[in-house]
Design a protein around this motif. Structure first.
Motif, PDB file in Angstrom:
ATOM      1  N   ILE A 299     117.129  77.042  11.346  1.00  0.00           N
ATOM      2  CA  ILE A 299     116.206  76.584  12.392  1.00  0.00           C
ATOM      3  C   ILE A 299     115.053  77.565  12.554  1.00  0.00           C
ATOM      4  CG2 ILE A 299     115.996  76.220  14.875  1.00  0.00           C
ATOM      5  CD1 ILE A 299     118.931  75.170  14.787  1.00  0.00           C
ATOM      6  N   GLU A 300     115.371  78.847  12.632  1.00  0.00           N
ATOM      7  CA  GLU A 300     114.334  79.859  12.833  1.00  0.00           C
ATOM      8  C   GLU A 300     113.362  79.900  11.659  1.00  0.00           C
ATOM      9  OE1 GLU A 300     116.658  83.342  13.500  1.00  0.00           O
ATOM     10  OE2 GLU A 300     116.909  82.944  15.664  1.00  0.00           O
ATOM     11  N   ARG A 301     113.894  79.767  10.457  1.00  0.00           N
ATOM     12  CA  ARG A 301     113.026  79.799   9.277  1.00  0.00           C
ATOM     13  C   ARG A 301     112.117  78.569   9.247  1.00  0.00           C
ATOM     14  NH1 ARG A 301     114.797  80.369   2.946  1.00  0.00           N
ATOM     15  NH2 ARG A 301     112.900  81.428   2.230  1.00  0.00           N
ATOM     16  N   TRP A 302     112.624  77.408   9.675  1.00  0.00           N
ATOM     17  CA  TRP A 302     111.813  76.188   9.728  1.00  0.00           C
ATOM     18  C   TRP A 302     110.648  76.353  10.708  1.00  0.00           C
ATOM     19  CZ3 TRP A 302     109.984  72.098   7.629  1.00  0.00           C
ATOM     20  CH2 TRP A 302     109.553  70.993   8.370  1.00  0.00           C
ATOM     21  N   TYR A 303     110.930  76.899  11.879  1.00  0.00           N
ATOM     22  CA  TYR A 303     109.855  77.078  12.852  1.00  0.00           C
ATOM     23  C   TYR A 303     108.864  78.150  12.401  1.00  0.00           C
ATOM     24  CZ  TYR A 303     111.791  73.888  16.285  1.00  0.00           C
ATOM     25  OH  TYR A 303     112.227  72.753  16.925  1.00  0.00           O
ATOM     26  N   ASP A 304     109.342  79.183  11.751  1.00  0.00           N
ATOM     27  CA  ASP A 304     108.430  80.187  11.192  1.00  0.00           C
ATOM     28  C   ASP A 304     107.497  79.545  10.180  1.00  0.00           C
ATOM     29  OD1 ASP A 304     109.534  82.191  12.722  1.00  0.00           O
ATOM     30  OD2 ASP A 304     110.788  83.012  11.105  1.00  0.00           O
ATOM     31  N   LEU A 305     108.030  78.628   9.371  1.00  0.00           N
ATOM     32  CA  LEU A 305     107.223  77.950   8.358  1.00  0.00           C
ATOM     33  C   LEU A 305     106.184  77.046   9.018  1.00  0.00           C
ATOM     34  CD1 LEU A 305     106.996  77.827   5.283  1.00  0.00           C
ATOM     35  CD2 LEU A 305     108.605  75.914   5.316  1.00  0.00           C
ATOM     36  N   LEU A 306     106.580  76.323  10.065  1.00  0.00           N
ATOM     37  CA  LEU A 306     105.634  75.478  10.787  1.00  0.00           C
ATOM     38  C   LEU A 306     104.526  76.306  11.425  1.00  0.00           C
ATOM     39  CD1 LEU A 306     107.836  72.804  12.607  1.00  0.00           C
ATOM     40  CD2 LEU A 306     106.381  72.493  10.599  1.00  0.00           C
ATOM     41  N   ASP A 307     104.894  77.438  12.002  1.00  0.00           N
ATOM     42  CA  ASP A 307     103.885  78.309  12.619  1.00  0.00           C
ATOM     43  C   ASP A 307     102.913  78.834  11.565  1.00  0.00           C
ATOM     44  OD1 ASP A 307     104.989  77.931  15.100  1.00  0.00           O
ATOM     45  OD2 ASP A 307     106.116  79.822  15.108  1.00  0.00           O
ATOM     46  N   ALA A 308     103.445  79.199  10.399  1.00  0.00           N
ATOM     47  CA  ALA A 308     102.577  79.689   9.330  1.00  0.00           C
ATOM     48  C   ALA A 308     101.643  78.578   8.851  1.00  0.00           C
ATOM     49  CB  ALA A 308     103.425  80.209   8.167  1.00  0.00           C
ATOM     50  N   ALA A 309     102.161  77.359   8.751  1.00  0.00           N
ATOM     51  CA  ALA A 309     101.316  76.236   8.339  1.00  0.00           C
ATOM     52  C   ALA A 309     100.229  75.980   9.375  1.00  0.00           C
ATOM     53  CB  ALA A 309     102.174  74.987   8.140  1.00  0.00           C
ATOM     54  N   ALA A 310     100.576  76.067  10.651  1.00  0.00           N
ATOM     55  CA  ALA A 310      99.598  75.842  11.718  1.00  0.00           C
ATOM     56  C   ALA A 310      98.442  76.829  11.636  1.00  0.00           C
ATOM     57  CB  ALA A 310     100.288  75.931  13.074  1.00  0.00           C
ATOM     58  N   GLU A 311      98.714  78.016  11.153  1.00  0.00           N
ATOM     59  CA  GLU A 311      97.665  79.035  10.993  1.00  0.00           C
ATOM     60  C   GLU A 311      96.736  78.701   9.832  1.00  0.00           C
ATOM     61  OE1 GLU A 311      96.903  81.672  12.683  1.00  0.00           O
ATOM     62  OE2 GLU A 311      98.636  82.083  13.983  1.00  0.00           O
ATOM     63  N   ARG A 312      97.254  78.016   8.809  1.00  0.00           N
ATOM     64  CA  ARG A 312      96.509  77.829   7.567  1.00  0.00           C
ATOM     65  C   ARG A 312      95.717  76.527   7.501  1.00  0.00           C
ATOM     66  NH1 ARG A 312      98.240  80.307   3.064  1.00  0.00           N
ATOM     67  NH2 ARG A 312      96.295  79.449   2.232  1.00  0.00           N
ATOM     68  N   VAL A 313      96.196  75.487   8.186  1.00  0.00           N
ATOM     69  CA  VAL A 313      95.573  74.175   8.021  1.00  0.00           C
ATOM     70  C   VAL A 313      94.294  74.067   8.846  1.00  0.00           C
ATOM     71  CG1 VAL A 313      97.809  73.106   7.575  1.00  0.00           C
ATOM     72  CG2 VAL A 313      96.887  73.108   9.919  1.00  0.00           C
ATOM     73  N   GLU A 314      93.438  73.099   8.478  1.00  0.00           N
ATOM     74  CA  GLU A 314      92.262  72.803   9.280  1.00  0.00           C
ATOM     75  C   GLU A 314      92.690  72.190  10.609  1.00  0.00           C
ATOM     76  OE1 GLU A 314      89.301  70.516   7.314  1.00  0.00           O
ATOM     77  OE2 GLU A 314      89.415  71.659   5.449  1.00  0.00           O
TER      78      GLU A 314
END
Length: 265
Positions: free
Chosen positions: A191-206
């Motif tokens: 769960i924690e790794r999934w949310y970390d990945l979503l947060d990282a994606a949120a930083e990168r996308v337009e």
């Protein structure tokens, strides 16, 4: 993984039929000249999904005060809202489409964050580092029940009987390993790794931004959405949850609204 590629930058159109095609292709679209009221938000739902609609409940005003004066713990206009699935308080009957109509936009901030869950999951499958995580996300049930609401215990990624992939990701404070999990430590790490990945994606996308009178239509099984911090506390959107014939379990049998006022277990 190139997380910048999992963002959704919705195409704008004034044609509801084209907006539907864009949602089916890209996961989201923006309908221009959509109006400013709750009634206009409902009209957007009818005009786009038309005869496939199963339920169109009343919309909810989303403003600086939060949804009906409620907001996730620690959230404010000055914080980024984490990418999530709407309507999970309805359990497995969560809506398969969402309309967000902008009544008043903040000049500074307030842009949307749209992460294509399908693309992200495919990237994970193809990446040796993340493939084991993808496999666990698709096979490990977790408890995403909004406390006191309809139960939601299922894997984060699953597939409908019609072969449509569906993702569900609750606000982070509402997700936990199942009580009967054989390995809650590993499930919590997933769960924690999934949310970390979503947060990282949120930083990168337009981060696309709605204008006043525009409506964002989202495939709620595919696209996880959030928003950037904003300054103007008059910022107001109308949110509408929709159930269509493509929903995996149909419309809930309880009274419907575009918030959790009727979803108590």
């Amino acid at each position: 993984m190139d997380l910048a590629t999992v963002g959704v930058t919705p195409e704008r159109t004034s044609d509801p039929a084209k907006a539907l095609r864009l949602v089916q292709r890209d996961g989201a679209a923006i309908l221009t000249r959509a109006g400013l009221s709750e009634a206009d938000a409902r009209a957007v739902g009818f005009s786009i999904f038309n005869r496939t609609l199963l339920a169109v409940p009343s919309g909810v005003k989303v403003s600086d005060a939060g949804d009906r004066g409620q907001r996730p713990s620690g959230s404010s206009n000055a914080t980024r809202s984490q990418c999530h699935t709407s309507g999970y308080s309805y359990g497995q009957h969560y809506p398969d489409a969402v309309v967000l109509l902008c009544q008043w936009q903040s000049e500074v901030g307030g842009a949307s964050i749209l992460v294509d869950g399908y693309k992200l999951f495919e990237l994970m499958i193809d990446d040796p580092e993340y493939a084991p995580l993808a496999a666990r996300l698709a096979t490990t049930p977790v408890d995403q029940t909004d406390p006191g609401m309809q139960p939601l215990i299922r894997p984060i990624v699953s597939t409908t009987d019609r072969g449509r992939r569906m993702l569900v990701t609750a606000n982070v404070e509402h997700i936990r390993p199942c009580l009967d999990s054989s390995n809650p430590v590993a499930d919590l790490a997933m769960i924690e790794r999934w949310y970390d990945l979503l947060d990282a994606a949120a930083e990168r996308v337009e981060h696309p931004k709605l204008r006043n009178g525009e409506a964002l239509i989202i495939d709620n099984y595919r696209v996880l959405h959030g928003r950037e911090p904003y300054e103007d506390q008059r910022r107001t959107l109308w949110r509408l949850w929709l159930w269509t014939e493509d929903s995996a379990y149909g419309a809930p049998s309880v009274p419907l609204h575009s918030d959790n006022r009727h979803t108590a277990a």
